[in-house]
Design a protein around this motif. Sequence first.
Motif, PDB file in Angstrom:
ATOM      1  N   MET A   1      15.833 -53.150  17.543  1.00 49.80           N
ATOM      2  CA  MET A   1      16.687 -52.127  16.966  1.00 49.80           C
ATOM      3  C   MET A   1      15.906 -51.337  15.930  1.00 49.80           C
ATOM      4  N   GLU A   2      16.164 -50.060  15.919  1.00 45.93           N
ATOM      5  CA  GLU A   2      15.515 -49.162  14.972  1.00 45.93           C
ATOM      6  C   GLU A   2      16.585 -48.413  14.181  1.00 45.93           C
ATOM      7  N   TYR A   3      16.181 -47.899  13.014  1.00 49.88           N
ATOM      8  CA  TYR A   3      17.100 -47.090  12.223  1.00 49.88           C
ATOM      9  C   TYR A   3      17.181 -45.671  12.776  1.00 49.88           C
ATOM     10  N   TYR A   4      18.380 -45.106  12.669  1.00 48.57           N
ATOM     11  CA  TYR A   4      18.643 -43.705  12.991  1.00 48.57           C
ATOM     12  C   TYR A   4      19.468 -43.120  11.867  1.00 48.57           C
ATOM     13  N   MET A   5      19.181 -41.869  11.525  1.00 45.50           N
ATOM     14  CA  MET A   5      20.012 -41.174  10.543  1.00 45.50           C
ATOM     15  C   MET A   5      20.953 -40.260  11.284  1.00 45.50           C
ATOM     16  N   ILE A   6      22.186 -40.268  10.841  1.00 42.50           N
ATOM     17  CA  ILE A   6      23.221 -39.408  11.400  1.00 42.50           C
ATOM     18  C   ILE A   6      23.701 -38.526  10.255  1.00 42.50           C
ATOM     19  N   LEU A   7      23.315 -37.258  10.306  1.00 40.91           N
ATOM     20  CA  LEU A   7      23.676 -36.298   9.269  1.00 40.91           C
ATOM     21  C   LEU A   7      24.688 -35.325   9.856  1.00 40.91           C
ATOM     22  N   SER A   8      25.897 -35.369   9.328  1.00 40.64           N
ATOM     23  CA  SER A   8      26.989 -34.556   9.846  1.00 40.64           C
ATOM     24  C   SER A   8      27.400 -33.511   8.828  1.00 40.64           C
ATOM     25  N   THR A   9      27.716 -32.319   9.320  1.00 35.05           N
ATOM     26  CA  THR A   9      28.165 -31.222   8.480  1.00 35.05           C
ATOM     27  C   THR A   9      29.614 -30.903   8.825  1.00 35.05           C
ATOM     28  N   ASP A  10      30.442 -30.823   7.793  1.00 34.02           N
ATOM     29  CA  ASP A  10      31.869 -30.564   7.991  1.00 34.02           C
ATOM     30  C   ASP A  10      32.150 -29.097   8.316  1.00 34.02           C
ATOM     31  N   VAL A  11      33.218 -28.894   9.066  1.00 34.03           N
ATOM     32  CA  VAL A  11      33.803 -27.570   9.217  1.00 34.03           C
ATOM     33  C   VAL A  11      34.445 -27.239   7.872  1.00 34.03           C
TER      34      VAL A  11
END
Length: 97
Positions: A1-11
């Motif tokens: 398993m590896e790290y992933y970044m999830i960067l979300s921008t709001d409406v």
Amino acid sequence: MEYYMILSTDVEGTGEQRAAARPAHLERLKALDAEGRLLIAGPTPMPDNPTVVSGSLVVAKFDSLDAAEAWAGQDPYVDAGVYAEVLIKPFKKVFPQ
């Protein structure tokens, strides 16, 4: 398993939808944490108004980019129409060791 970044921008203007979906969103993060897969997670406030949220950041372990994308796609904020954009990239943790 590896790290992933999830960067979300709001409406813009989806604060009520975010608040309504927040409990379910937090439950998913708690599950990642309980599995020992969550490195960090939290909202990204607006620079000029820290009481207004502009998105979210999650860094967690997944088996693959596809698995990270699938997990992010099932976020309650997605279902609620909160996110305008979701960026997912591999993440290499260097510090702290």
